[in-house]
Design a protein around this motif. Sequence first.
Motif, PDB file in Angstrom:
ATOM      1  N   HIS A 142      29.682  35.565  47.612  1.00 47.40           N
ATOM      2  CA  HIS A 142      30.943  36.093  48.125  1.00 47.40           C
ATOM      3  C   HIS A 142      31.549  37.070  47.111  1.00 47.40           C
ATOM      4  O   HIS A 142      31.723  36.732  45.956  1.00 47.40           O
ATOM      5  N   GLY A 143      31.863  38.268  47.587  1.00 42.31           N
ATOM      6  CA  GLY A 143      32.454  39.296  46.741  1.00 42.31           C
ATOM      7  C   GLY A 143      31.472  40.343  46.257  1.00 42.31           C
ATOM      8  O   GLY A 143      31.894  41.415  45.809  1.00 42.31           O
ATOM      9  N   SER A 147      32.608  44.301  45.938  1.00 38.77           N
ATOM     10  CA  SER A 147      32.671  44.796  44.569  1.00 38.77           C
ATOM     11  C   SER A 147      31.808  46.035  44.393  1.00 38.77           C
ATOM     12  O   SER A 147      32.222  47.017  43.761  1.00 38.77           O
ATOM     13  N   ILE A 162      41.672  38.331  45.901  1.00 38.97           N
ATOM     14  CA  ILE A 162      41.132  37.784  47.137  1.00 38.97           C
ATOM     15  C   ILE A 162      41.901  36.502  47.442  1.00 38.97           C
ATOM     16  O   ILE A 162      41.902  35.559  46.654  1.00 38.97           O
ATOM     17  N   SER A 181      32.564  32.628  42.433  1.00 41.34           N
ATOM     18  CA  SER A 181      31.798  33.750  42.958  1.00 41.34           C
ATOM     19  C   SER A 181      32.622  35.031  42.965  1.00 41.34           C
ATOM     20  O   SER A 181      32.181  36.078  42.465  1.00 41.34           O
ATOM     21  N   TYR A 182      33.833  34.973  43.514  1.00 40.60           N
ATOM     22  CA  TYR A 182      34.679  36.176  43.543  1.00 40.60           C
ATOM     23  C   TYR A 182      35.038  36.634  42.129  1.00 40.60           C
ATOM     24  O   TYR A 182      35.030  37.840  41.829  1.00 40.60           O
ATOM     25  N   TYR A 185      32.356  38.622  40.365  1.00 38.54           N
ATOM     26  CA  TYR A 185      32.234  40.018  40.765  1.00 38.54           C
ATOM     27  C   TYR A 185      33.491  40.833  40.446  1.00 38.54           C
ATOM     28  O   TYR A 185      33.662  41.941  40.954  1.00 38.54           O
ATOM     29  N   PHE A 187      36.893  40.089  40.775  1.00 39.84           N
ATOM     30  CA  PHE A 187      38.156  39.917  41.488  1.00 39.84           C
ATOM     31  C   PHE A 187      38.996  38.802  40.870  1.00 39.84           C
ATOM     32  O   PHE A 187      38.490  37.904  40.202  1.00 39.84           O
ATOM     33  N   VAL A 189      41.593  35.662  42.169  1.00 41.51           N
ATOM     34  CA  VAL A 189      41.570  34.809  43.355  1.00 41.51           C
ATOM     35  C   VAL A 189      42.880  34.047  43.480  1.00 41.51           C
ATOM     36  O   VAL A 189      43.369  33.473  42.505  1.00 41.51           O
TER      37      VAL A 189
END
Length: 273
Positions: A142-143, A147, A162, A181-182, A185, A187, A189
């Motif tokens: 995810h992401g 990205s 996110i 995960s986010y 990459y 981000f 959260v």
Amino acid sequence: MIAPTVPDLVSKAAEHPFLGAHIALGDGEHEGTALAKFHGVTLGSAYEPIFDVGTHSFPQTLTASPESAERFGDELGVQALTLLTDGPSYDPFAQMNDDRQLVELDRLSRALHAFNFFGAQRPGLLFLRVHERLLKSVKYDHGRHFSSVLIDFGLNPSRIVIELPAAAVAHKTFLGYLTKSYQHYGFKVAGNLPNAGQIMSVSEMARLDFIKMDAGAALRDSVVKHLVGYANRLRIPLIFDHVTDEAQFDALQQFDVRFVQGPVFDAHPVNSR
């Protein structure tokens, strides 16, 4: 390096195999902004501010002039809202029964909001919601896709938050996986609390960058003080959103709430999807 403008980003999008088929530069009243066409509708971007009222050392009031909400502190950032081009808010995800189309729409709307945010050189952070069904449709990494798109367009993922739905926050293991995960990459959260008690477990499986709680629910259940205290111990910023009127805003201030968001701060509000 000169920051890209909205026209720059739309022009570059024309070369993208997916975005080029959907994103175009608006004209008339939408001149200078990016629009997206998807399944017969044209989508645009709107942004709801998130204020840091803790930047002022004295109580704020909305009585004198709600239109002057910018005086209530600095903007932490903005929440992206998806609009039909004729004005009202719109939940296109609710119309999608096909998971593939859902993923396409999510990727399109995120790119659209990012182009209009970065291209206008807006300050602060951009909060982007993630639909619960999307999280289940994408099985891993995810992401990663978003990205890579941002980096290709010269945009910084670290300025995007996110925002995970309450259903995802309610499942600690899934929340931990999504958050890592986010963040991997690039981000930040945020997690929406399904209830006040859920704040007790948000740090067990995931180190969120922000926590969000519905202001009306927190005030109704008399848990604002508890939430503020626990978030301070976690050192995770807590945002009270959906602040709908002056009474709610005044009540929140009694508990040293710092970050607030909602239609009461907007002179021309739109309904969030």
